[in-house]
Design a protein around this motif. Structure first.
Motif, PDB file in Angstrom:
ATOM      1  N   ARG A 171       0.831  -1.208   0.000  1.00 36.47           N
ATOM      2  CA  ARG A 171       0.000   0.000   0.000  1.00 36.47           C
ATOM      3  C   ARG A 171       0.865   1.257   0.000  1.00 36.47           C
ATOM      4  O   ARG A 171       0.609   2.210  -0.754  1.00 36.47           O
ATOM      5  CB  ARG A 171      -0.916   0.015   1.223  1.00 36.47           C
ATOM      6  CG  ARG A 171      -1.976   1.124   1.197  1.00 36.47           C
ATOM      7  CD  ARG A 171      -2.389   1.587   2.585  1.00 36.47           C
ATOM      8  NE  ARG A 171      -1.407   2.435   3.211  1.00 36.47           N
ATOM      9  CZ  ARG A 171      -0.814   2.191   4.374  1.00 36.47           C
ATOM     10  NH1 ARG A 171      -1.099   1.090   5.062  1.00 36.47           N
ATOM     11  NH2 ARG A 171       0.084   3.026   4.869  1.00 36.47           N
ATOM     12  N   GLY A 172       1.887   1.286   0.837  1.00 33.43           N
ATOM     13  CA  GLY A 172       2.728   2.469   0.951  1.00 33.43           C
ATOM     14  C   GLY A 172       3.502   2.786  -0.306  1.00 33.43           C
ATOM     15  O   GLY A 172       3.890   3.939  -0.530  1.00 33.43           O
ATOM     16  N   SER A 173       3.733   1.777  -1.152  1.00 36.50           N
ATOM     17  CA  SER A 173       4.496   1.983  -2.385  1.00 36.50           C
ATOM     18  C   SER A 173       3.619   2.252  -3.603  1.00 36.50           C
ATOM     19  O   SER A 173       4.069   2.895  -4.558  1.00 36.50           O
ATOM     20  CB  SER A 173       5.362   0.753  -2.679  1.00 36.50           C
ATOM     21  OG  SER A 173       6.269   0.490  -1.642  1.00 36.50           O
ATOM     22  N   THR A 174       2.395   1.736  -3.594  1.00 35.26           N
ATOM     23  CA  THR A 174       1.599   1.760  -4.823  1.00 35.26           C
ATOM     24  C   THR A 174       0.288   2.521  -4.736  1.00 35.26           C
ATOM     25  O   THR A 174      -0.361   2.737  -5.760  1.00 35.26           O
ATOM     26  CB  THR A 174       1.294   0.322  -5.290  1.00 35.26           C
ATOM     27  OG1 THR A 174       0.455  -0.325  -4.313  1.00 35.26           O
ATOM     28  CG2 THR A 174       2.573  -0.477  -5.452  1.00 35.26           C
ATOM     29  N   LEU A 175      -0.138   2.937  -3.525  1.00 33.98           N
ATOM     30  CA  LEU A 175      -1.369   3.717  -3.429  1.00 33.98           C
ATOM     31  C   LEU A 175      -1.227   4.975  -4.282  1.00 33.98           C
ATOM     32  O   LEU A 175      -0.190   5.637  -4.267  1.00 33.98           O
ATOM     33  CB  LEU A 175      -1.640   4.099  -1.975  1.00 33.98           C
ATOM     34  CG  LEU A 175      -2.945   4.865  -1.730  1.00 33.98           C
ATOM     35  CD1 LEU A 175      -4.154   3.994  -2.045  1.00 33.98           C
ATOM     36  CD2 LEU A 175      -3.020   5.365  -0.297  1.00 33.98           C
ATOM     37  N   ALA A 176      -2.286   5.296  -5.019  1.00 29.13           N
ATOM     38  CA  ALA A 176      -2.251   6.426  -5.955  1.00 29.13           C
ATOM     39  C   ALA A 176      -1.150   6.231  -6.998  1.00 29.13           C
ATOM     40  O   ALA A 176      -0.512   7.182  -7.449  1.00 29.13           O
ATOM     41  CB  ALA A 176      -2.069   7.752  -5.219  1.00 29.13           C
ATOM     42  N   GLY A 204       1.684   5.085  -6.603  1.00 28.81           N
ATOM     43  CA  GLY A 204       2.991   5.473  -6.087  1.00 28.81           C
ATOM     44  C   GLY A 204       3.347   6.916  -6.350  1.00 28.81           C
ATOM     45  O   GLY A 204       4.489   7.340  -6.117  1.00 28.81           O
ATOM     46  N   GLN A 205       2.376   7.703  -6.803  1.00 29.55           N
ATOM     47  CA  GLN A 205       2.620   9.100  -7.161  1.00 29.55           C
ATOM     48  C   GLN A 205       2.388   9.995  -5.959  1.00 29.55           C
ATOM     49  O   GLN A 205       1.492  10.830  -5.930  1.00 29.55           O
ATOM     50  CB  GLN A 205       1.712   9.494  -8.333  1.00 29.55           C
ATOM     51  CG  GLN A 205       1.976   8.663  -9.576  1.00 29.55           C
ATOM     52  CD  GLN A 205       0.897   8.788 -10.635  1.00 29.55           C
ATOM     53  OE1 GLN A 205       1.177   8.981 -11.807  1.00 29.55           O
ATOM     54  NE2 GLN A 205      -0.350   8.663 -10.227  1.00 29.55           N
ATOM     55  N   ALA A 206       3.219   9.792  -4.936  1.00 25.50           N
ATOM     56  CA  ALA A 206       3.103  10.548  -3.697  1.00 25.50           C
ATOM     57  C   ALA A 206       4.493  10.710  -3.107  1.00 25.50           C
ATOM     58  O   ALA A 206       5.305   9.778  -3.140  1.00 25.50           O
ATOM     59  CB  ALA A 206       2.178   9.846  -2.714  1.00 25.50           C
ATOM     60  N   CYS A 207       4.764  11.895  -2.546  1.00 26.39           N
ATOM     61  CA  CYS A 207       6.110  12.158  -2.034  1.00 26.39           C
ATOM     62  C   CYS A 207       6.451  11.271  -0.847  1.00 26.39           C
ATOM     63  O   CYS A 207       7.615  10.963  -0.603  1.00 26.39           O
ATOM     64  CB  CYS A 207       6.262  13.632  -1.666  1.00 26.39           C
ATOM     65  SG  CYS A 207       5.003  14.258  -0.535  1.00 26.39           S
ATOM     66  N   GLN A 208       5.425  10.818  -0.098  1.00 25.03           N
ATOM     67  CA  GLN A 208       5.672   9.994   1.075  1.00 25.03           C
ATOM     68  C   GLN A 208       5.566   8.504   0.773  1.00 25.03           C
ATOM     69  O   GLN A 208       5.537   7.683   1.679  1.00 25.03           O
ATOM     70  CB  GLN A 208       4.715  10.371   2.217  1.00 25.03           C
ATOM     71  CG  GLN A 208       3.319   9.788   2.128  1.00 25.03           C
ATOM     72  CD  GLN A 208       2.454  10.432   1.072  1.00 25.03           C
ATOM     73  OE1 GLN A 208       2.792  11.501   0.571  1.00 25.03           O
ATOM     74  NE2 GLN A 208       1.347   9.808   0.706  1.00 25.03           N
ATOM     75  N   SER A 209       5.556   8.126  -0.505  1.00 25.12           N
ATOM     76  CA  SER A 209       5.515   6.715  -0.872  1.00 25.12           C
ATOM     77  C   SER A 209       6.788   5.999  -0.411  1.00 25.12           C
ATOM     78  O   SER A 209       7.875   6.584  -0.406  1.00 25.12           O
ATOM     79  CB  SER A 209       5.391   6.548  -2.391  1.00 25.12           C
ATOM     80  OG  SER A 209       4.106   6.894  -2.839  1.00 25.12           O
ATOM     81  N   ILE A 210       6.642   4.721  -0.072  1.00 28.86           N
ATOM     82  CA  ILE A 210       7.809   3.892   0.199  1.00 28.86           C
ATOM     83  C   ILE A 210       8.485   3.591  -1.139  1.00 28.86           C
ATOM     84  O   ILE A 210       7.865   3.050  -2.054  1.00 28.86           O
ATOM     85  CB  ILE A 210       7.396   2.577   0.901  1.00 28.86           C
ATOM     86  CG1 ILE A 210       6.809   2.880   2.281  1.00 28.86           C
ATOM     87  CG2 ILE A 210       8.592   1.623   1.013  1.00 28.86           C
ATOM     88  CD1 ILE A 210       7.761   3.553   3.243  1.00 28.86           C
ATOM     89  N   GLU A 211       9.765   3.939  -1.260  1.00 30.15           N
ATOM     90  CA  GLU A 211      10.467   3.767  -2.524  1.00 30.15           C
ATOM     91  C   GLU A 211      11.647   2.795  -2.443  1.00 30.15           C
ATOM     92  O   GLU A 211      12.280   2.508  -3.462  1.00 30.15           O
ATOM     93  CB  GLU A 211      10.938   5.121  -3.052  1.00 30.15           C
ATOM     94  CG  GLU A 211       9.801   6.054  -3.425  1.00 30.15           C
ATOM     95  CD  GLU A 211      10.160   7.002  -4.557  1.00 30.15           C
ATOM     96  OE1 GLU A 211      11.339   7.012  -4.973  1.00 30.15           O
ATOM     97  OE2 GLU A 211       9.255   7.708  -5.034  1.00 30.15           O
ATOM     98  N   ARG A 212      11.943   2.303  -1.249  1.00 29.69           N
ATOM     99  CA  ARG A 212      12.993   1.287  -1.092  1.00 29.69           C
ATOM    100  C   ARG A 212      12.723   0.540   0.207  1.00 29.69           C
ATOM    101  O   ARG A 212      12.335   1.145   1.208  1.00 29.69           O
ATOM    102  CB  ARG A 212      14.391   1.898  -1.115  1.00 29.69           C
ATOM    103  CG  ARG A 212      14.560   3.086  -0.195  1.00 29.69           C
ATOM    104  CD  ARG A 212      15.749   3.961  -0.572  1.00 29.69           C
ATOM    105  NE  ARG A 212      15.747   5.177   0.228  1.00 29.69           N
ATOM    106  CZ  ARG A 212      16.615   5.443   1.210  1.00 29.69           C
ATOM    107  NH1 ARG A 212      17.581   4.583   1.496  1.00 29.69           N
ATOM    108  NH2 ARG A 212      16.545   6.575   1.878  1.00 29.69           N
ATOM    109  N   VAL A 213      12.913  -0.777   0.182  1.00 31.15           N
ATOM    110  CA  VAL A 213      12.592  -1.624   1.324  1.00 31.15           C
ATOM    111  C   VAL A 213      13.832  -2.426   1.712  1.00 31.15           C
ATOM    112  O   VAL A 213      14.484  -3.038   0.853  1.00 31.15           O
ATOM    113  CB  VAL A 213      11.431  -2.586   0.993  1.00 31.15           C
ATOM    114  CG1 VAL A 213      11.087  -3.445   2.209  1.00 31.15           C
ATOM    115  CG2 VAL A 213      10.201  -1.801   0.523  1.00 31.15           C
ATOM    116  N   TYR A 214      14.171  -2.398   2.990  1.00 27.04           N
ATOM    117  CA  TYR A 214      15.309  -3.148   3.522  1.00 27.04           C
ATOM    118  C   TYR A 214      14.778  -4.194   4.496  1.00 27.04           C
ATOM    119  O   TYR A 214      14.098  -3.853   5.469  1.00 27.04           O
ATOM    120  CB  TYR A 214      16.287  -2.199   4.222  1.00 27.04           C
ATOM    121  CG  TYR A 214      16.803  -1.099   3.323  1.00 27.04           C
ATOM    122  CD1 TYR A 214      17.795  -1.346   2.385  1.00 27.04           C
ATOM    123  CD2 TYR A 214      16.279   0.202   3.410  1.00 27.04           C
ATOM    124  CE1 TYR A 214      18.255  -0.339   1.548  1.00 27.04           C
ATOM    125  CE2 TYR A 214      16.741   1.213   2.577  1.00 27.04           C
ATOM    126  CZ  TYR A 214      17.734   0.934   1.643  1.00 27.04           C
ATOM    127  OH  TYR A 214      18.186   1.937   0.819  1.00 27.04           O
TER     128      TYR A 214
END
Length: 472
Positions: free
Chosen positions: A253-258, A260-270
């Motif tokens: 959800r954090g990466s793809t909601l909207a 992924g067109q959001a500044c607070q999107s998750i863009e890398r996962v460790y």
């Protein structure tokens, strides 16, 4: 001389709308009127301004269908368009509900000399300019506007030329409201935005770092404050004792909601190596189950890429990663459906920080997943970025997640969830590094940044004579 700009429909790629870009003369004319009306607006009590904002909120609610219909065409998505209207109404009601205590009053006795007291007078900026982006057109055009209006400012908004339809509808709603004289939209592109900055007393900008630098320079040249909310490259850290169902749900959800067109999107996962394979398998399964909302806008999860130029960036990031050894577990290719551009949730593994997808802002539904062994390693990788907007941490308990979050160089940390700043607007935060500058949008300071503070200093005793400072 005005300029006509063509506007693209993100669902079919057609240029089906036009706007007239306001020139500098038009901006100057509007600024004069807004400043003149602000002289009356600022004289209203805070409670009176709140009441008028509530009237505006009710009017927005009454016109929800028209506003959301325009937003739907602007963004190619239906449910989020309607939610934007609801969010605006909720934002207004939230701000107006907290008027008590927003403005400090009364005299404070001096510490060094009790006979001298001081009291504040808070003076609103006459005219605040807002330059907003295309990803959440209504919400981000109003997120700074509402507290500025409540503070007693007038506001001029330039929305993105990529998504301008909603602003024309909003302008007709504003014309019917108590805010008609102190709030307006102006259509246009970067030239219009530059002219706006030249005619306001404070500027709020949401957008890219590159444009944010230009806004900051222009504001500094004019000696006006700039409040900048810029890009992000938000990391998510997942420790081995995390609930993987919850962590993968939040990551997706954090990466793809909207899209992924959001500044607070998750863009890398460790992810800790002991659970890396299990995590990525589960995440890829969930990502592959997500559906494009094509051909029907009322079904599916992933909307179109709003700005066609962004599609080229997404393709570049994926191709660069694959060329350097990344593996694609889902999605992976921008698709053309009916003239619109779409990308299924794209999970990448075997990634590293030599790849664009791990260091440059993606702004799309791409989820690169990288393993780590120790917490120290995870924090180091999370902080290996020019950005510091927000981040997220998953752990088996709140204490461990919080301890890790406190080491991340970002303005807001979601604990055992992701991208909570898009859902929860009560916590004050600042942007770190290149992600922005200026006061928090949230909390009382989000209101107070639109007020200049004047100090009234009173001596209740006798003024000091010159003899006190004699060298004798």
């Amino acid at each position: 001389m005005s300029r006509t700009l063509n506007v693209r429909n993100p669902r079919n790629g057609e240029l089906d709308y036009t706007i007239e870009a306001a020139n500098e003369a038009a901006i100057q004319s509007k600024a004069i009127k807004l400043r003149d009306a602000q002289k009356t607006w600022r004289q209203f009590s805070l409670e009176d301004r709140a009441s008028k904002l509530k009237d505006f909120a009710r009017l927005v609610g009454q016109h929800k269908d028209e506003i959301s219909a325009a937003l739907e065409i602007d963004t190619g998505r239906r449910k989020i368009a309607a939610l934007e209207v609801d969010t605006l109404v909720g934002t207004i009601m939230g701000w107006t509900a907290q008027t008590d205590g927003l403005i400090p009053t009364g005299w404070t006795q001096g510490r060094s000399n009790p006979a001298i007291q001081h009291a504040p007078q808070l003076i609103p900026y006459a005219l605040v300019g807002v330059i907003s982006p295309w990803n959440f057109p209504l919400v981000l055009s109003m997120i700074d506007t509402v507290p500025a209006l409540l503070a007693g400012c007038s506001v001029m908004i330039k929305p993105s030329e990529v998504t301008p339809r909603f602003a024309d509808v909003m302008s007709s709603v504003i014309a019917q409201s108590p805010l008609a004289d102190i709030l307006c939209f102006v259509q246009g592109d970067g030239q219009t935005g530059a002219a706006l900055i030249e005619n306001v007393d404070a500027i709020c900008f949401t957008g890219s770092v590159a444009t944010g630098r230009k806004v900051a320079i222009a504001a500094a040249t004019n000696m006006i404050p700039a409040f900048l909310e810029l890009g992000g490259k938000d990391p998510l850290i997942v420790l081995e004792d995390s609930n993987l169902e919850h962590a993968t749900d939040a990551a997706l959800r954090g990466s793809t909601l909207a899209t992924g067109q959001a500044c607070q999107s998750i863009e890398r996962v460790y992810v800790q190596n002991s659970i890396l394979e299990e995590f990525t398998t589960l995440l890829a399964t969930k990502a592959n189950a997500a559906k494009l909302n094509w051909p029907e806008i009322s079904s599916g999860h992933i909307g179109p890429i709003i700005f066609d130029k962004q599609a080229a960036i997404l393709t570049s990031h994926i191709e660069d990663a694959v060329a350097k050894g990344a593996k694609v577990l889902s999605g992976g290719k921008v698709e053309n459906h009916g003239g619109g551009l779409w990308l299924n949730p794209t999970v990448l593994t075997n990634v590293n920080h030599s790849m664009k997808v791990m260091v440059d802002e993606t702004f799309g539904p791409i989820i690169p997943v990288m393993g780590f062994d120790t917490k120290e390693e995870a924090v180091s990788m999370a902080n290996d970025s020019e950005y510091g907007l927000s981040a997220a941490v998953f752990a088996g308990n709140l204490k461990d997640a919080t301890a890790l979050g406190m080491q991340i160089e970002a303005g807001a940390i979601s604990i055992n969830d992701a991208a909570l700043t898009s859902l929860f607007h009560e916590a004050e935060k600042h942007s770190f590094k290149l992600s922005g500058m200026g006061g928090s949008r949230m909390g009382p300071v989000g209101f107070q940044r639109f007020l200049r503070r004047k100090a009234l200093i009173a001596n209740t005793g006798a003024p000091a004579p010159l003899s006190v400072f004699s060298e004798d």
